[in-house]
Design a protein around this motif. Sequence first.
Motif, PDB file in Angstrom:
ATOM      1  N   ILE A  88       0.669  -1.246   0.299  1.00 42.66           N
ATOM      2  CA  ILE A  88       0.107  -0.249  -0.057  1.00 42.66           C
ATOM      3  C   ILE A  88       0.814   1.308  -0.226  1.00 42.66           C
ATOM      4  O   ILE A  88       1.554   1.226   0.965  1.00 42.66           O
ATOM      5  CB  ILE A  88      -1.309  -0.213   1.462  1.00 42.66           C
ATOM      6  CG1 ILE A  88      -2.326  -1.363   1.831  1.00 42.66           C
ATOM      7  CG2 ILE A  88      -1.829   0.976   1.282  1.00 42.66           C
ATOM      8  CD1 ILE A  88      -2.798  -1.687   2.080  1.00 42.66           C
ATOM      9  N   LEU A  89       0.545   2.234  -0.837  1.00 41.27           N
ATOM     10  CA  LEU A  89       1.499   3.131  -1.171  1.00 41.27           C
ATOM     11  C   LEU A  89       0.694   4.283  -0.741  1.00 41.27           C
ATOM     12  O   LEU A  89      -0.448   4.527  -1.682  1.00 41.27           O
ATOM     13  CB  LEU A  89       2.378   3.049  -2.344  1.00 41.27           C
ATOM     14  CG  LEU A  89       2.671   4.441  -2.609  1.00 41.27           C
ATOM     15  CD1 LEU A  89       3.989   4.989  -1.996  1.00 41.27           C
ATOM     16  CD2 LEU A  89       3.440   4.655  -4.332  1.00 41.27           C
ATOM     17  N   ARG A  90       1.165   6.024   0.277  1.00 41.31           N
ATOM     18  CA  ARG A  90       0.835   6.495   0.098  1.00 41.31           C
ATOM     19  C   ARG A  90       0.776   7.895   0.169  1.00 41.31           C
ATOM     20  O   ARG A  90       2.244   8.370  -0.213  1.00 41.31           O
ATOM     21  CB  ARG A  90      -0.383   7.076   1.320  1.00 41.31           C
ATOM     22  CG  ARG A  90      -0.816   8.585   1.572  1.00 41.31           C
ATOM     23  CD  ARG A  90      -1.350   8.954   3.252  1.00 41.31           C
ATOM     24  NE  ARG A  90      -0.472   8.862   3.560  1.00 41.31           N
ATOM     25  CZ  ARG A  90       0.488   9.640   4.044  1.00 41.31           C
ATOM     26  NH1 ARG A  90       0.162  10.770   3.150  1.00 41.31           N
ATOM     27  NH2 ARG A  90       2.266   9.758   4.604  1.00 41.31           N
ATOM     28  N   VAL A  91       0.969   8.579  -1.148  1.00 38.45           N
ATOM     29  CA  VAL A  91       1.627  10.159  -1.854  1.00 38.45           C
ATOM     30  C   VAL A  91       0.564  11.180  -1.649  1.00 38.45           C
ATOM     31  O   VAL A  91      -0.433  10.888  -2.095  1.00 38.45           O
ATOM     32  CB  VAL A  91       1.829   9.351  -3.435  1.00 38.45           C
ATOM     33  CG1 VAL A  91       2.638  11.509  -3.417  1.00 38.45           C
ATOM     34  CG2 VAL A  91       2.645   8.638  -3.146  1.00 38.45           C
ATOM     35  N   ASN A  92       0.678  12.220  -0.425  1.00 36.38           N
ATOM     36  CA  ASN A  92      -0.311  12.538   0.292  1.00 36.38           C
ATOM     37  C   ASN A  92      -1.077  12.414   0.194  1.00 36.38           C
ATOM     38  O   ASN A  92      -1.826  11.501   1.013  1.00 36.38           O
ATOM     39  CB  ASN A  92      -0.151  14.203  -1.471  1.00 36.38           C
ATOM     40  CG  ASN A  92       1.765  14.777  -1.822  1.00 36.38           C
ATOM     41  OD1 ASN A  92       2.505  15.225  -0.372  1.00 36.38           O
ATOM     42  ND2 ASN A  92       1.904  14.609  -2.292  1.00 36.38           N
ATOM     43  N   ASN A  93      -2.287  12.810  -0.665  1.00 37.86           N
ATOM     44  CA  ASN A  93      -3.710  12.321  -0.687  1.00 37.86           C
ATOM     45  C   ASN A  93      -4.386  11.320  -1.218  1.00 37.86           C
ATOM     46  O   ASN A  93      -5.837  11.000  -1.302  1.00 37.86           O
ATOM     47  CB  ASN A  93      -4.420  13.547  -0.252  1.00 37.86           C
ATOM     48  CG  ASN A  93      -4.333  14.003  -1.910  1.00 37.86           C
ATOM     49  OD1 ASN A  93      -4.307  13.583  -2.650  1.00 37.86           O
ATOM     50  ND2 ASN A  93      -5.929  15.170  -1.468  1.00 37.86           N
ATOM     51  N   LYS A  94      -3.652  11.026  -2.377  1.00 41.62           N
ATOM     52  CA  LYS A  94      -3.781   9.242  -2.837  1.00 41.62           C
ATOM     53  C   LYS A  94      -3.262   8.183  -1.840  1.00 41.62           C
ATOM     54  O   LYS A  94      -1.853   8.298  -1.659  1.00 41.62           O
ATOM     55  CB  LYS A  94      -3.704   9.610  -4.095  1.00 41.62           C
ATOM     56  CG  LYS A  94      -3.687   8.652  -4.787  1.00 41.62           C
ATOM     57  CD  LYS A  94      -3.580   9.088  -6.571  1.00 41.62           C
ATOM     58  CE  LYS A  94      -4.050   9.472  -6.480  1.00 41.62           C
ATOM     59  NZ  LYS A  94      -4.148  10.430  -8.400  1.00 41.62           N
TER      60      LYS A  94
END
Length: 321
Positions: free
Chosen positions: A91-97
């Motif tokens: 699971i990867l989060r980049v800012n709000n995605k």
Amino acid sequence: MITRLYRSILCGAVLFAGTFSASAQQASEQAESGADWFNRMAEALTELNFEASLVHVHGDQIEPYQWLQGNDPETGSTELLIQMNGPDFRILRVNNKVAHFNTSSSNYALKSDTITAIFPAAFSQPFERLSHSYQVTVGGGARVLGRNAQHIRILSRDNQRYSYALWIDRKHGMPLKMMMMNQSGDVVEQMQLTSLSVRNTAPEITKEISNIEMPPLLKDLRVQSATNYSVEPQWAPRGFKLLSQQSHNLVVDSTPVDHYLFSDGLAEYSVYVAELTEGMETDLALSSSHTLFSKRYNNFLVTVVGQVPLAMAQRIAAEVK
């Protein structure tokens, strides 16, 4: 069909130095309220740069993970959670995605500023948002992962929902250990870090992966739209509010359902209403960290699934009319 239906539904938490004496240190720490410690944890979960390993236990499943977070002036906030056993799942989060990468199913992305596979999203927000339904108490000190930790407990004000025990690193505010307990005090889910490295700058890997192409963004599930059926929830536990309602088809077998999502700020549960067809089982009850309960109402199957005790799920389903 019932197996596919339920599978689709289920797929759809300070170390002082210098001249302080041990007694003065303890008094200073105890002066901080449970809300103060909770807010320090929320700040750490959003602002720290760290690399960690952890073990997550729920039911009879024990899963090891690697967990990284970085906050960089150029790339923003990046977070990565990697499951170390079984099929490759990340699971990867980049800012709000937030993107879910899984070798055994389709990849997808959601709009969110937190990864909620381990900790509830509420753990990254001020405790004030939970104070209407929960209270937080301060326990004693403990030693977790070789670090001085502060024990706090998050308790429901009506004793009708799950509670949490947390051990927070006194130096950095990171949660080192978590237990979710039912009303009887039985542990239904737990997590513990097995390593933690807090850094001054973002881990290099978080900078590298911030430019990875994200999978398709799924439709926002938290919307208010018309539903197909006249059967709908008539009661919600105190403190729970309706976040969304809509009609859609389940991913696995395209079964049309009406979906209602409720939250009290910490716990969430969903109510699904589907037309009863041949092969669907009714009166199913599974109790764990995510309870599942279904019952027949006339020609419909009503299913409640979420982070609520079984007795509460039964009441919610009984009030669907």
